[in-house]
Write a protein that holds these residues in place. Structure first.
Motif, short mmCIF file in Angstrom:
data_model
loop_
_atom_site.label_atom_id
_atom_site.label_comp_id
_atom_site.label_asym_id
_atom_site.label_seq_id
_atom_site.Cartn_x
_atom_site.Cartn_y
_atom_site.Cartn_z
N GLN A 97 0.81 -1.22 0.00
CA GLN A 97 0.00 0.00 0.00
C GLN A 97 0.85 1.27 0.00
O GLN A 97 0.37 2.34 0.37
N GLN A 98 2.11 1.18 -0.42
CA GLN A 98 3.00 2.33 -0.36
C GLN A 98 2.45 3.52 -1.15
O GLN A 98 2.43 4.64 -0.66
N ALA A 99 2.00 3.28 -2.38
CA ALA A 99 1.48 4.37 -3.20
C ALA A 99 0.24 4.99 -2.56
O ALA A 99 0.08 6.22 -2.54
N GLY A 100 -0.63 4.16 -2.02
CA GLY A 100 -1.82 4.66 -1.35
C GLY A 100 -1.49 5.49 -0.13
O GLY A 100 -2.12 6.53 0.12
N MET A 101 -0.51 5.05 0.65
CA MET A 101 -0.11 5.80 1.83
C MET A 101 0.54 7.11 1.43
O MET A 101 0.28 8.15 2.05
N ASN A 102 1.36 7.08 0.39
CA ASN A 102 1.97 8.32 -0.10
C ASN A 102 0.88 9.33 -0.46
O ASN A 102 0.97 10.51 -0.13
N GLN A 103 -0.15 8.86 -1.17
CA GLN A 103 -1.25 9.74 -1.57
C GLN A 103 -2.01 10.26 -0.34
O GLN A 103 -2.36 11.43 -0.27
N ALA A 104 -2.28 9.38 0.62
CA ALA A 104 -3.00 9.80 1.83
C ALA A 104 -2.21 10.85 2.60
O ALA A 104 -2.78 11.83 3.09
N LEU A 105 -0.90 10.67 2.71
CA LEU A 105 -0.06 11.64 3.40
C LEU A 105 0.00 12.96 2.64
O LEU A 105 -0.05 14.04 3.23
N PHE A 106 0.09 12.87 1.32
CA PHE A 106 0.11 14.06 0.48
C PHE A 106 -1.18 14.87 0.68
O PHE A 106 -1.14 16.09 0.87
N GLU A 107 -2.31 14.18 0.64
CA GLU A 107 -3.60 14.85 0.80
C GLU A 107 -3.74 15.45 2.20
O GLU A 107 -4.26 16.56 2.36
N ALA A 108 -3.26 14.72 3.22
CA ALA A 108 -3.35 15.23 4.59
C ALA A 108 -2.50 16.50 4.74
O ALA A 108 -2.97 17.51 5.28
N TYR A 109 -1.29 16.46 4.25
CA TYR A 109 -0.37 17.58 4.43
C TYR A 109 -0.72 18.77 3.54
O TYR A 109 -0.88 19.88 4.02
N PHE A 110 -0.82 18.50 2.24
CA PHE A 110 -1.03 19.60 1.30
C PHE A 110 -2.50 19.96 1.12
O PHE A 110 -2.84 21.11 0.89
N GLY A 111 -3.38 18.97 1.23
CA GLY A 111 -4.80 19.22 1.01
C GLY A 111 -5.53 19.76 2.22
O GLY A 111 -6.42 20.60 2.10
N ARG A 112 -5.17 19.27 3.40
CA ARG A 112 -5.88 19.66 4.61
C ARG A 112 -4.98 20.36 5.63
O ARG A 112 -5.41 20.67 6.73
N ALA A 113 -3.71 20.59 5.27
CA ALA A 113 -2.75 21.28 6.15
C ALA A 113 -2.63 20.61 7.52
O ALA A 113 -2.52 21.27 8.54
N GLU A 114 -2.66 19.28 7.51
CA GLU A 114 -2.54 18.53 8.76
C GLU A 114 -1.07 18.23 9.06
O GLU A 114 -0.24 18.13 8.16
N ASP A 115 -0.77 18.06 10.32
CA ASP A 115 0.59 17.75 10.78
C ASP A 115 0.81 16.24 10.67
O ASP A 115 0.35 15.48 11.51
N VAL A 116 1.50 15.81 9.63
CA VAL A 116 1.68 14.38 9.40
C VAL A 116 2.71 13.75 10.34
O VAL A 116 2.97 12.55 10.24
N SER A 117 3.27 14.52 11.26
CA SER A 117 4.08 13.92 12.30
C SER A 117 3.23 13.53 13.51
O SER A 117 3.69 12.84 14.42
N ASP A 118 1.98 13.93 13.50
CA ASP A 118 1.03 13.59 14.57
C ASP A 118 0.56 12.15 14.36
O ASP A 118 0.03 11.80 13.31
N HIS A 119 0.76 11.33 15.36
CA HIS A 119 0.41 9.92 15.23
C HIS A 119 -1.07 9.71 14.92
O HIS A 119 -1.43 8.77 14.20
N ASN A 120 -1.94 10.55 15.46
CA ASN A 120 -3.37 10.40 15.19
C ASN A 120 -3.68 10.64 13.71
O ASN A 120 -4.53 9.96 13.13
N ILE A 121 -2.99 11.60 13.10
CA ILE A 121 -3.17 11.86 11.67
C ILE A 121 -2.69 10.65 10.88
O ILE A 121 -3.34 10.19 9.93
N LEU A 122 -1.53 10.11 11.25
CA LEU A 122 -1.00 8.93 10.56
C LEU A 122 -1.95 7.75 10.68
O LEU A 122 -2.18 7.03 9.70
N ILE A 123 -2.52 7.55 11.85
CA ILE A 123 -3.46 6.44 12.06
C ILE A 123 -4.70 6.64 11.19
O ILE A 123 -5.21 5.68 10.61
N ARG A 124 -5.18 7.87 11.06
CA ARG A 124 -6.33 8.11 10.17
C ARG A 124 -5.99 7.76 8.73
O ARG A 124 -6.83 7.20 8.01
N CYS A 125 -4.77 8.06 8.30
CA CYS A 125 -4.36 7.69 6.93
C CYS A 125 -4.34 6.17 6.78
O CYS A 125 -4.79 5.64 5.76
#
Length: 102
Positions: free
Chosen positions: A7-35
């Motif tokens: 699922q590497q490509a999917g996770m990359n996309q989820a992280l991209f959308e979280a960081y750039f799309g929603r301005a979320e802190d992708v170092s936050d474990h809760n954000i990572l768990i949501r991805c």
């Protein structure tokens, strides 16, 4: 963990959308768990990995490899292990890429 589950490509996309799309802190474990959950993966396993140092050595080795290649920022691209380029602190001042062949 992601690459091991195909699922590497999917996770990359989820992280991209979280960081750039929603301005979320992708170092936050809760954000990572949501991805992770959005991809249908096991959040308990992900939390276990995040709370351990299971992959720390491998990550530090990767960091060292890229630092030796002159990569100091992201995004960065590496081709055939011979050269690398990345954005530099001079972006927008007429010098946008640092070409390093080390």
């Amino acid at each position: 963990m992601r690459a091991n589950q195909g699922q590497q490509a999917g996770m990359n996309q989820a992280l991209f959308e979280a960081y750039f799309g929603r301005a979320e802190d992708v170092s936050d474990h809760n954000i990572l768990i949501r991805c992770v959950e959005a991809l249908g993966l096991d959040p308990a396993k992900a939390r276990e990995v995040l709370e351990s140092d299971q992959y720390a050595r491998m990550v530090r080795e990767d960091e060292a490899t890229y630092q030796k290649a002159g990569i100091t920022s992201v995004p960065a691209f590496k081709t055939r292990q011979v050269g690398a380029f990345s954005e530099t602190p001079y972006a927008g001042r007429g010098v946008d890429l640092d070409f390093s062949l080390k």
